[in-house]
Write a protein that holds these residues in place. Sequence first.
Motif, PDB file in Angstrom:
ATOM      1  N   THR A  29      28.371   1.570   6.451  1.00 37.06           N
ATOM      2  CA  THR A  29      27.285   0.845   7.211  1.00 37.06           C
ATOM      3  C   THR A  29      27.474   1.130   8.746  1.00 37.06           C
ATOM      4  O   THR A  29      26.814   1.463   9.475  1.00 37.06           O
ATOM      5  CB  THR A  29      26.868  -0.496   6.905  1.00 37.06           C
ATOM      6  OG1 THR A  29      26.469  -0.408   5.604  1.00 37.06           O
ATOM      7  CG2 THR A  29      26.208  -0.993   7.438  1.00 37.06           C
ATOM      8  N   LYS A  75      20.622   1.080   9.151  1.00 37.60           N
ATOM      9  CA  LYS A  75      19.535   0.039   9.106  1.00 37.60           C
ATOM     10  C   LYS A  75      18.381   0.488   8.251  1.00 37.60           C
ATOM     11  O   LYS A  75      18.132   1.738   8.141  1.00 37.60           O
ATOM     12  CB  LYS A  75      19.241  -0.590  10.417  1.00 37.60           C
ATOM     13  CG  LYS A  75      18.213   0.421  11.163  1.00 37.60           C
ATOM     14  CD  LYS A  75      17.735  -0.660  12.405  1.00 37.60           C
ATOM     15  CE  LYS A  75      16.830   0.263  13.241  1.00 37.60           C
ATOM     16  NZ  LYS A  75      16.160  -0.469  14.185  1.00 37.60           N
ATOM     17  N   GLU A  78      12.060   1.023   9.881  1.00 37.02           N
ATOM     18  CA  GLU A  78      10.791   0.071   9.813  1.00 37.02           C
ATOM     19  C   GLU A  78       9.598   0.558   9.215  1.00 37.02           C
ATOM     20  O   GLU A  78       8.784  -0.468   8.416  1.00 37.02           O
ATOM     21  CB  GLU A  78      10.690  -0.376  11.446  1.00 37.02           C
ATOM     22  CG  GLU A  78      11.591  -1.064  12.056  1.00 37.02           C
ATOM     23  CD  GLU A  78      11.451  -1.336  13.480  1.00 37.02           C
ATOM     24  OE1 GLU A  78      10.337  -0.933  13.889  1.00 37.02           O
ATOM     25  OE2 GLU A  78      12.242  -1.886  14.375  1.00 37.02           O
ATOM     26  N   GLU A  81      10.134  -0.385   5.410  1.00 35.91           N
ATOM     27  CA  GLU A  81      10.658  -1.639   5.026  1.00 35.91           C
ATOM     28  C   GLU A  81       9.893  -2.296   3.678  1.00 35.91           C
ATOM     29  O   GLU A  81      10.391  -3.049   2.971  1.00 35.91           O
ATOM     30  CB  GLU A  81      10.894  -2.478   6.008  1.00 35.91           C
ATOM     31  CG  GLU A  81      11.935  -2.255   6.915  1.00 35.91           C
ATOM     32  CD  GLU A  81      12.009  -3.601   7.989  1.00 35.91           C
ATOM     33  OE1 GLU A  81      11.141  -4.009   8.399  1.00 35.91           O
ATOM     34  OE2 GLU A  81      13.089  -3.624   8.470  1.00 35.91           O
ATOM     35  N   ARG A  88      17.504  -1.442   0.141  1.00 37.48           N
ATOM     36  CA  ARG A  88      17.581  -2.141   1.348  1.00 37.48           C
ATOM     37  C   ARG A  88      18.990  -1.546   1.933  1.00 37.48           C
ATOM     38  O   ARG A  88      20.011  -1.672   1.159  1.00 37.48           O
ATOM     39  CB  ARG A  88      17.395  -3.481   1.571  1.00 37.48           C
ATOM     40  CG  ARG A  88      15.928  -4.012   1.179  1.00 37.48           C
ATOM     41  CD  ARG A  88      16.115  -5.674   1.062  1.00 37.48           C
ATOM     42  NE  ARG A  88      16.273  -6.141   2.527  1.00 37.48           N
ATOM     43  CZ  ARG A  88      16.778  -7.388   2.715  1.00 37.48           C
ATOM     44  NH1 ARG A  88      16.856  -8.348   1.742  1.00 37.48           N
ATOM     45  NH2 ARG A  88      16.877  -7.908   3.842  1.00 37.48           N
ATOM     46  N   ASN A  90      22.599  -1.435   4.217  1.00 34.62           N
ATOM     47  CA  ASN A  90      23.327  -2.557   5.046  1.00 34.62           C
ATOM     48  C   ASN A  90      23.026  -3.994   4.598  1.00 34.62           C
ATOM     49  O   ASN A  90      23.357  -5.108   5.594  1.00 34.62           O
ATOM     50  CB  ASN A  90      23.374  -2.270   6.549  1.00 34.62           C
ATOM     51  CG  ASN A  90      22.419  -2.618   7.383  1.00 34.62           C
ATOM     52  OD1 ASN A  90      21.315  -2.213   7.013  1.00 34.62           O
ATOM     53  ND2 ASN A  90      22.630  -3.518   8.204  1.00 34.62           N
ATOM     54  N   ASP A 179      23.614 -11.535   6.158  1.00 35.08           N
ATOM     55  CA  ASP A 179      22.190 -11.747   5.617  1.00 35.08           C
ATOM     56  C   ASP A 179      21.663 -12.967   5.991  1.00 35.08           C
ATOM     57  O   ASP A 179      22.336 -13.856   5.662  1.00 35.08           O
ATOM     58  CB  ASP A 179      22.492 -11.745   4.115  1.00 35.08           C
ATOM     59  CG  ASP A 179      21.015 -11.729   3.390  1.00 35.08           C
ATOM     60  OD1 ASP A 179      20.115 -10.896   3.561  1.00 35.08           O
ATOM     61  OD2 ASP A 179      20.804 -12.687   2.813  1.00 35.08           O
TER      62      ASP A 179
END
Length: 212
Positions: A29, A75, A78, A81, A88, A90, A179
């Motif tokens: 990550t 990550k 976007e 998402e 998902r 990391n 998170d």
Amino acid sequence: MGDIRLNISVKEENNILFKRCIRKLLESTFIVGDKEEKLYAFISRESNRQDISDYLRMIGFDVFVDTNVRIAMLKPYEADEEAVGLKRANVVSFTTEQYHLLLVLWEVYLENLGYNDENVVMRGDLIDKIKVYEVDLDKAKLSAAMKIFKKYNLIDYDAKDESEDAIITLYPSLQFGWDIAQFQTVTAEYMKNDLEEDEEEASDTTCEEEDE
């Protein structure tokens, strides 16, 4: 999302670093400048970062680079998402105890900030800090949590050294290891416990006054 197209050109002398950056992000990550100087130097250059970003977007990921704390982080892309069936990136589900430890590590990191080039804590001092914060971690749970944090480049240490003087290096990536939903749950628990302790202290004080 439209058609998938990839049009990047990596110079031959950069092939290895490009591949290592991709694999490191997918594996851990984070790329931390203080730990992996060559990889961070490569990914922090705009042209290289764009190539890596373009490549990762093909599989639903992207990269974020923070030059202030010198970390690169995998990550979710976007645009993907909300896509169904894409895992998902990391986001690791820590146990409550592990989140408590993460909070303690971040507190120690902030306390040590600016004193030395490296942000470190001795194992014995960390255990004392864990006791102060009343985190319920036995030796096995502590070891398991530390291994996970090491895997994701939040901390580093010599796994063979279990002495109280063993050095644990704390990385700025600790601040990105949350998170949000889990973080809110853990902080709510802390606030609840603090409130209960304050109420108990207030009650004891009242009882003493009445006795007088």
